[in-house]
Design an enzyme around this catalytic site. Sequence first.
Site, PDB file in Angstrom:
ATOM      1  N   HIS A 179      -3.977   6.238   3.013  1.00 46.78           N
ATOM      2  CA  HIS A 179      -4.656   4.981   2.669  1.00 46.78           C
ATOM      3  C   HIS A 179      -4.046   3.769   3.378  1.00 46.78           C
ATOM      4  CE1 HIS A 179      -5.884   1.754  -0.225  1.00 46.78           C
ATOM      5  NE2 HIS A 179      -6.965   2.485  -0.337  1.00 46.78           N
ATOM      6  N   ASP A 202       0.826  -1.208   0.000  1.00 44.67           N
ATOM      7  CA  ASP A 202       0.000   0.000   0.000  1.00 44.67           C
ATOM      8  C   ASP A 202       0.860   1.258   0.000  1.00 44.67           C
ATOM      9  OD1 ASP A 202      -2.303   1.860   0.652  1.00 44.67           O
ATOM     10  OD2 ASP A 202      -3.330  -0.055   0.835  1.00 44.67           O
ATOM     11  N   SER A 248     -11.127  -1.263  -0.800  1.00 44.61           N
ATOM     12  CA  SER A 248      -9.825  -1.115  -0.135  1.00 44.61           C
ATOM     13  C   SER A 248      -9.947  -1.353   1.364  1.00 44.61           C
ATOM     14  CB  SER A 248      -9.294   0.306  -0.312  1.00 44.61           C
ATOM     15  OG  SER A 248      -8.763   0.489  -1.579  1.00 44.61           O
TER      16      SER A 248
END
Length: 896
Positions: free
Chosen positions: A242, A185, A549
């Site tokens: 994220h 990520d 996600s």
Amino acid sequence: MRLFNSILLLAASSFIGLSNASFVTQQHTVSSHSASSALNNNYIIEFSGSNAETDKKKLADLLQDKFSDTSLTFGRLFNHDLMKGVSIQIGSSKGKDGPSLQSIASDEEEQQKLMNDIFKTISESGLVKNIYPIVPVQGPNTQVKVLSENNIDFGDVSPHLQTQVDRVHKELKNTGEGITVGIIDSGIDYTHPALGGGFGEGYKVRYGKDLVGDNYGSTSLVPQPDDDPMDSCAASTGSVGHGTHVAGIIAGKSDNFAGVAPDATLGMWRVFGCGSSTSDAVILDAVLDAYDTGVDIISISIGGFNGWPESSLGSVIQRVISKGVPVIISVGNDGRLGAFSTSSPGITPGAFSVASIDNNKYIASIFSVSGSSETYVYADSEPKVDDIPSGQLVAGDKSVGGDSDACTASTIPSDVKGNLALVQRGTCPFDEKANNLAQAGAIGLVVFDSAGEVALTPSVINAKIPVVGVSHETGLALVKAIKQGDIQLTFNGKEEVRTLPTGNTVSVFSSIGPSYEMGFAPNIAGIGGYVLSTLPQQLGSWGTMSGTSMSAPGVAGSVALYLKQFKDAGKDDISKPAYILEQLQNYASQVAHTNKNPKIETPFSQGAGLVQVYDALTQAPHVSPGHISFNDTINIEKTHTLKLTNNGDSIVSYQLVNNVSVSIEPYQDTTSYLFNEPAEFGTDAAKIRFSKKTIKLSPGKSVDITVTVIPPSIDPKLHIMYGGFITLKSQTKQTKDITIPYAGVVGDQRELPIYSNGTPHLTNATNPLSSYPIWGTNDTFVYDRKSNDSLPPTFMIRLANPTRHIASPVYNERGRRIGDAFVSLEYMARTTSTASGYAGTWDGKYYPYFFNLRMPLPLPVLPGKYQIGLDALKWLGDDDNENDREKWLSPVIQVK
Ligand SMILES: *[C@@H]1O[C@H](CO)[C@@H](O)[C@H](O)[C@H]1NC(C)=O
Ligand SMILES: *[C@@H]1O[C@H](CO)[C@@H](O)[C@H](O)[C@H]1NC(C)=O
Ligand SMILES: *[C@@H]1O[C@H](CO)[C@@H](O)[C@H](O)[C@H]1NC(C)=O
Ligand SMILES: *[C@@H]1O[C@H](CO)[C@@H](O)[C@H](O)[C@H]1NC(C)=O
Ligand SMILES: *[C@@H]1O[C@H](CO)[C@@H](O)[C@H](O)[C@H]1NC(C)=O
């Protein structure tokens, strides 16, 4: 010279392409630096031998001998079981200011020839199995709602009740301790107290690295790796943290918060810089490095709109899975684009392909209305312009409540000046409404949805005043209130926990399957709508995000709990990825189509359903396979065998039931075959015949059940997508029901048109959005290669349906095929209503067939008249069958 890049997202084809003639996808937004400039001349060369080190040396020597003046930079060496290869950049600078291919061979033809010689040498070396171009991958486009107040009990919005995670923590005392999850990520703020406060030995975030550096994907295209996966990107870079959010979902832990496996160990392989793009080679590198580190599970929340499973990354992921490491991947956030909206690598066979279901509870921003004790929910625009001020609310249109509210200045009442304005969405963009109202003096815009109970999140680009969204219901209440008298709205940043009207149904954004090859995807679901987790501290520490996600790491955490339960017990046989996936599928719970329509949601959206971890860990009976794809009705295998094994210590008995789901009506009509975006749903149901109606099974025994499908009898031209759940209804109290989802399509996918909207066509413009002349069948296109004013022929394509391959034969005046205009267009996604299509510009060169790798050796055509074909392989068509092609022939192109 550019890298051929018909597929900008993840589906790298195994053919290399080098060409002035290039096809560029305009599928979704492409970053400002295009693929061609970003990743020019970077390849992964996969060796056929067993020792990549030796093969690399042999190849390097060979290239050194023949091309000693040319700069060839070898990058990452892949030398283990899963990948023998090396990345190579051809024509890169030697050192910082060293010579580049450009300076060595300044003439374009010379460069082309040199490149071809290099590739010819590589492909004839006898060392090489595949040459993959390295393609860019866009970062996830996730919205974040940062938590502004900290008086909320995070337990009130935890999804753990919905997934039984709370029972695993409490009743089984299993929190995933000792299991390591590798995350690929955007990096992580491991100094966050809920993520352990540090990095390395002795910390929660123990493994990983930064493969790219902060500047990668924005100001730099050269990765600058280091050993620290920290995400310190500032909010101003557009970064939302994220990776930190994903990590908290898996294993965050604080007094007020628990991830799914709060005592698991984490690794973070950072593949995004502060910019928004990376390449599949970087992700591939990360997957291999995580595997080398020995992580137990890999979690990937990255992907691009493309339902073809073939790619370099996909094949390496499959190898990782075959070595016993479960790989959990988000299925995509394009559910609004209808059926077949999945992403790659999310559809990789064998991977856990994760759909998203909405949380039951969420943290809502609320405002109050004078004269009423009720509070209402609103959502800031994306991006947020500014805090919306409190003030008097007035109608933003003389007949407020219509689609075209505030789309023209003339319908805006003058009393909006200095006040907040209320309008309904519709007809024109939010920006236009906001800016018309700003012009009239409004200080903020409250826009309500045209349907539904959920607060709208308006997306804006250049709104001049703050914009917030409310639900249709709230909008109607406000319209009523302003008609009755003056009302003041108070916005003071208050947040509270509310029940989500769409709770426990599939999130609107969750991509709908199957894969383009009818592979069953998504195959499982987690909670991905409105998930609270950690954010980098400088971005606010805690916040809510929505996306597959978020659901994928939830499932990765569930797999960590599973492995914790069985790995220590030495139960290796039931710790294999395929078995774990089946077990999660067997005991998943199916959600309703909507909370107002109790019919079961289609498996094309929810896979097997929402993961129920406690049941998956404690129920001993097991059914394999965990799902069935019946394909289309031409490729249908009507009968499948399910094997039920009783791994428990008491007799189990079941009754077999076919529990049908809603069906999908994928297309708008049976002529254009454009997809319904979003999908529409129906009630067409298949019948299932079982070899046995009831089963009784002793401990340690197995039994086969054959199931035969009778697809719904409807017009095959509609291509209706049916599905349901084969249910083993338990006849004993202590044993749970087992469900096996099935799905299929009525019709023959080969009959579907590939091209749409009057394409392909020939033009001299390269921008498909502007108006441009289109050459008719009998017009001649003149292309003078010697003239600076003569524009080359450009082909525009929109694809109603996906195609694996488009050939581009070049015919001379006598109708003889002399070669191909473009190297190859492989694994192309369908063109959605939000995308422009594909544009390809022909430079007057052609590629004769060349060895089995179809290596390019472009030669300029002689002056003369040519026609170019664009022959698309029909969906699920046979490449060797001429009838399985949709052919198009260009007008005559006269090349001077
Ligand atoms: C469906 O049929 C096509 C054509 O034979 C095949 O390529 C594909 O693998 C099949 N898909 C599944 C999931 O069986
Ligand atoms: C069908 O599935 C729904 C949702 O899981 C469930 O409530 C219902 O009981 C099932 N019906 C049968 C006949 O199994
Ligand atoms: C493209 O072709 C049209 C029609 O022949 C011509 O009028 C136009 O000038 C051309 N555009 C350019 C930019 O050359
Ligand atoms: C194109 O040319 C053919 C053969 O000369 C003729 O039959 C046809 O009508 C023409 N089409 C158009 C659109 O002018
Ligand atoms: C074409 O453009 C190039 C580069 O701008 C220039 O060097 C050359 O003189 C031009 N040729 C003609 C015929 O205008």
